[in-house]
Design a protein around this motif. Structure first.
Motif, PDB file in Angstrom:
ATOM      1  N   TYR A   1      61.956  38.286  38.501  1.00 34.34           N
ATOM      2  CA  TYR A   1      60.752  39.453  38.613  1.00 34.34           C
ATOM      3  C   TYR A   1      61.973  40.642  39.583  1.00 34.34           C
ATOM      4  CZ  TYR A   1      57.844  40.010  34.572  1.00 34.34           C
ATOM      5  OH  TYR A   1      57.690  40.432  33.385  1.00 34.34           O
TER       6      TYR A   1
ATOM      7  N   THR B   1      60.573  35.783  31.144  1.00 33.60           N
ATOM      8  CA  THR B   1      60.531  37.300  31.293  1.00 33.60           C
ATOM      9  C   THR B   1      60.939  37.654  29.354  1.00 33.60           C
ATOM     10  OG1 THR B   1      62.253  37.080  32.829  1.00 33.60           O
ATOM     11  CG2 THR B   1      60.839  36.478  33.859  1.00 33.60           C
TER      12      THR B   1
ATOM     13  N   THR C   1      53.752  35.957  38.356  1.00 31.94           N
ATOM     14  CA  THR C   1      54.634  36.240  37.847  1.00 31.94           C
ATOM     15  C   THR C   1      55.721  37.200  38.768  1.00 31.94           C
ATOM     16  OG1 THR C   1      53.281  35.470  35.916  1.00 31.94           O
ATOM     17  CG2 THR C   1      54.707  37.376  36.403  1.00 31.94           C
TER      18      THR C   1
ATOM     19  N   ARG D   1      59.782  32.421  37.162  1.00 32.30           N
ATOM     20  CA  ARG D   1      59.325  33.427  36.572  1.00 32.30           C
ATOM     21  C   ARG D   1      59.344  34.858  38.233  1.00 32.30           C
ATOM     22  NH1 ARG D   1      53.875  33.385  33.055  1.00 32.30           N
ATOM     23  NH2 ARG D   1      55.443  32.356  31.839  1.00 32.30           N
TER      24      ARG D   1
END
Length: 416
Positions: free
Chosen positions: A272, A327, A256, A268
């Motif tokens: 981000y 996300t 993540t 992901r």
């Protein structure tokens, strides 16, 4: 009849919609947006009620600000055709239309709490039955569909995509918490719900399960005996000792937030990491609707992915953008920019304050509202919960929680 309508809409957004899109064609996915738009005329008819309440007025004003910012940047940069921008804008408001509808509907109609409780319980039990039948089918007939994390089977029932199972069972856990708040549920149902939560073996579901347990016992709404708690705790300890759960938590964190190497780039983590750079380059209003990390950003493939070298990341490619919806916060930051991101946070804050103010003297209802927002936050880390039916279902449940007798009296006397 009114009670049945309210509960059906709650479970439609919470489970039935996800059940339908698991079997029906791609074209049915717009059904949740269509239902939301059907509720819009009711809001427009009673818009004067919204204008009389500062919290509802702020919520409406912030929604309008979000749309204004998004359209302004969409027209300025022209990254997407106008049709995609319009559909991308609908994604931002479709979860809040049901919420405003229910606030107004509950203010204008007196619902029978007993009938409402019965409807809730019936739909809840029916939903559990659907999931259990799907699990039995997966275990007995479709064993090949079961994925393993080490020795741990990640059961998903009949849902497609498989991540929908965690979303739906978390929603049902939330409904269970509210039902148990209204009337203590049988121990069998309690154990069944927590078992269905645990067997997903997904980090977000585990986190939400922990939240439920903490809030249930901190609210003195006891479900299990001390013996059962010991058995459950031992079961969780054994699972962790197998290594699967800890491995999952570690891998999810890496995937993540910190995966940067070429051989370890995940959709992901890239969404981000690059969201900061893209929002800085398009400061302060963002790139516009349907351009980044949202469903419509790949209906017509967004040039943003090419510009920032994301088109070669697995799951974000033009031919196979299967992880573009992994996300929540990056799309908001990039598409709306810093100003729009702040507006979105203020929107959520005002909904929370609206609920908390009307429940100032009722701690148990405050706890229920808090659990709803915690589930929204937990799911938002790894999925666009505010952009899909799951978010709409949770906001509808918040509206139902506001229908407590004291709150209903408060609504009537304060004229919202």
């Amino acid at each position: 009849m009114k009670e049945k309508l309210v509960v059906f809409l709650l479970f439609f957004f919470g489970i039935y919609y996800d059940s339908l899109i698991s079997f029906l064609p791609e074209s049915i996915k717009i059904l949740d947006e269509f239902i939301s738009l059907l509720l819009l005329p009711y809001i427009l008819v009673y818009i004067n009620i919204i204008l009389k309440n500062k919290f509802l007025l702020r919520i409406l004003g912030l929604l309008c600000s979000i749309l204004f910012i998004g359209f302004l940047s969409s027209f300025y940069f022209e990254y997407q055709p106008i049709k995609i921008s319009l559909l991308g804008a609908l994604v931002y408001v479709k979860s809040y239309i049901p919420f405003l509808f229910f606030i107004l509907f509950l203010n204008n109609n007196h619902l029978n709490r007993l009938k409402l409780y019965r409807c809730l319980k019936n739909h809840f039990h029916f939903s559990l039955l659907l999931i259990i039948l799907g699990l039995l089918g997966q275990i007995v007939i479709f064993r090949g569909s079961i994925e393993f994390l080490g020795p741990l089977p990640q059961l998903t029932s009949y849902f497609n995509p498989k991540a929908s199972y965690g979303i739906v069972i978390s929603f049902l856990g939330l409904v269970f918490f509210y039902l148990n708040f209204l009337k203590k549920q049988p121990k069998f149902i309690s154990l069944l719900v927590f078992t269905l939560l645990i067997i997903s073996f997904r980090v977000k579901v585990f986190a939400f399960t922990g939240v439920l347990l903490v809030f249930i016992y901190s609210s003195n709404v006891k479900i299990f005996s001390f013996k059962n708690i010991m058995v459950l705790s031992l079961f969780l300890v054994v699972l962790v000792s197998l290594g699967g759960v800890s491995q999952l938590i570690e891998q999810k964190f890496v995937d993540t937030f910190v995966a940067k190497k070429a051989d370890n780039r995940t959709a992901r983590s890239e969404l981000y990491i690059n969201s900061i750079r893209i929002s800085r380059d398009h400061f302060p209003l963002g790139t516009g609707f349907g351009t980044y990390g949202s469903h419509y950003s790949v209906v017509t493939y967004s040039p943003i992915y090419d510009m920032y070298n994301l088109d070669n990341v697995y799951g974000l490619t033009k031919k196979k953008p299967i992880y573009v919806n992994d996300t929540q916060w990056p799309p908001i930051l990039v598409e709306l920019g810093v100003f729009g991101f702040i507006c979105y946070l203020l929107l959520l804050y005002n909904i929370f304050k609206l609920a908390q103010r009307w429940n100032a003297d009722n701690k148990l209802i405050q706890v229920s509202i808090s659990v709803c927002f915690l589930l929204l936050f937990i799911n938002s880390i790894g999925m666009p919960v505010f952009f899909n039916s799951a978010g709409a279902a949770i906001f509808i449940l918040i509206g139902l929680i506001l229908m407590d007798k004291n709150i209903l009296y408060s609504l009537k006397t304060r004229v919202l």
